[in-house]
Design an enzyme around this catalytic site. Structure first.
Site, PDB file in Angstrom:
ATOM      1  N   GLY A 396      31.104 112.286  40.871  1.00 32.71           N
ATOM      2  CA  GLY A 396      29.659 112.217  41.032  1.00 32.71           C
ATOM      3  C   GLY A 396      28.990 111.313  40.019  1.00 32.71           C
ATOM      4  NE  ARG A 398      29.061 114.831  31.751  1.00 34.62           N
ATOM      5  CZ  ARG A 398      30.160 114.659  31.026  1.00 34.62           C
ATOM      6  NH1 ARG A 398      31.317 114.388  31.629  1.00 34.62           N
ATOM      7  NH2 ARG A 398      30.131 114.731  29.701  1.00 34.62           N
ATOM      8  CB  CYS A 399      32.540 110.943  37.737  1.00 30.69           C
ATOM      9  SG  CYS A 399      32.943 112.686  37.884  1.00 30.69           S
ATOM     10  CG  MET A 400      30.338 107.155  39.784  1.00 31.44           C
ATOM     11  SD  MET A 400      29.537 106.499  41.264  1.00 31.44           S
ATOM     12  CE  MET A 400      27.936 107.277  41.175  1.00 31.44           C
TER      13      MET A 400
END
Length: 411
Positions: A396, A398-400
């Protein structure tokens, strides 16, 4: 930016000032059904739309005053010196297992024609065998594995910039990734911090290095405030890595006093801690409801004579968070309200993975509409981004994103 504040992240929610992204490139189009499991994908995103969605993500950030840097651009700028570029190519080929002498010479010749940006983009995209002009097989390594289409594998996970390194305080963990597929991703950060003009003279401390034998990934690293860091012991991060990190950061004299180690189930659905748990305000968190039952938390503090003091916390997650964050109440906002069908669907598309850009203000995927409505009902401002293709990579907002600078929270 001065030497002392080139990096500064002491919370998950402080106003975001500078962030590192990677705009998806041709590496996504080098995914095939046969390669998906090896390259940690469940589906193949459509690159054109994925880029449009990523650009919308970057626009939300820029429109809210965030400086957006791109991994591929910083890496290209870091290898401006001819000797550094040559060293970088040699190390990249070593780590990419290009051992055949003829193959190696052909790849280096292929790279010679490229400027630095094209070189970095090509390394990320992967090198197909048919990209190379005819070359002479010079040893056994050149002659075997003829049916495999790549000389260098693509790196489609790179748009998840959270994992290869993580900013904590004024330093970083330069991570040793769990899989060989992703471990090469950290080479770009290594060269950026060693050679890029913005970082090379900043003496950035490294709390965990990529040459460690145990693994650690940025999706498991959450900075709850300037005293408390949470780290997931997960499918991708080892308990031994948490101890190594704790010893290093405590010895440096940073403000952090406690590491909370979250022992979460070791399965793909709970890949990283931030897959199931993110902070959205001083006292509010998103959480995947299935994580609460099997969750065990350990507190790690600095003991006597440099030893670590490790204790198993005997309390509910809410009580643990209240204690260490020194707040009166903690609200856990369950993905899709905990509904067995909606929560399972939205968790598959990272419904619990949000990026805070300020206290109580987050970026979320449009497709997780049930969870997004719940956030809004809890007073959280949501910036909603398109997500049909990016979400196929199982990560999502945050991951990106890798925050490099956040404003410190006011006491």
């Amino acid at each position: 930016m001065s030497k002392n504040n080139v990096l500064n992240v002491t919370s998950e929610i402080g106003k975001l000032k500078t962030v590192l992204l990677h705009r998806p490139g041709k590496e996504v189009e080098n995914l095939t059904p046969d390669l998906m499991e090896r390259l940690l994908f469940d589906d193949i995103p459509y690159l054109k739309i994925a880029r449009q969605e990523h650009d919308a993500f970057a626009k939300i950030l820029k429109d809210n005053g965030v400086e957006v840097l791109y991994l591929e651009e910083l890496a290209a700028e870091a290898i401006a010196d001819k000797e550094v570029r040559e060293k970088f190519i040699e190390q990249f080929l070593d780590e990419g297992n290009v051992t055949g002498q003829g193959t190696r010479e052909a790849v280096k010749k292929y790279f010679e024609k490229m400027d630095n940006k094209e070189l970095v983009d090509t390394m990320m995209a992967g090198v197909r065998k048919n990209d190379l002009e005819n070359y002479t097989a010079k040893n056994l390594a050149d002659m075997v594995s003829r049916d495999y289409p790549f000389v260098l594998d693509p790196m489609p996970n790179l748009y998840f910039t959270r994992d290869p390194f993580a900013t904590i305080g004024t330093g970083i963990t330069l991570n040793h990734m769990r899989t060989e597929t992703r471990n090469r991703e950290t080479i770009f950060a290594k060269y950026i911090f060693e050679y890029h003009p913005r970082f090379k003279d900043a003496d950035v401390p490294i709390w965990f290095n990529r040459d460690e034998t145990t693994s650690m990934e940025g999706g498991d690293e959450l900075i709850l405030n300037d005293k408390v860091v949470a780290i997931g012991i997960s499918e991708r991060t080892d308990a031994a890595s948490v101890e190594k990190f704790a010893e290093k950061i405590f010895a440096d004299g940073q403000t952090f006093e406690t590491i909370l180690a979250f022992d979460i189930p070791k399965k793909r659905a709970f890949m990283h801690l931030d897959t199931v748990f993110t902070m959205v305000d001083y006292d509010k968190f998103t959480i995947h409801p299935e994580i609460e039952g099997p969750l065990t938390v350990f507190s790690i503090t600095k003991g006597d004579n440099g030893q670590l003091d490790i204790k198993k916390e005997e309390a509910t997650l809410e009580e643990i968070l209240k204690k260490y964050l020194e707040v009166e109440n903690v609200t856990l906002i369950r993905c899709a309200g905990g509904d067995s069908i909606d929560a399972a669907r939205e968790q598959w598309n990272d419904g619990s993975n949000t990026l805070a850009i300020a206290p109580g203000e987050v970026i979320v995927y449009s497709r997780n509409h049930v969870s997004n409505k719940l956030l809004q009902e809890h007073g959280i401002k949501t910036h909603i981004m398109p997500s049909s293709e990016l979400s196929r990579g199982r990560g999502g907002p945050r991951c990106m994103s890798m925050p490099l600078v956040r404003e410190s929270l006011k006491k």
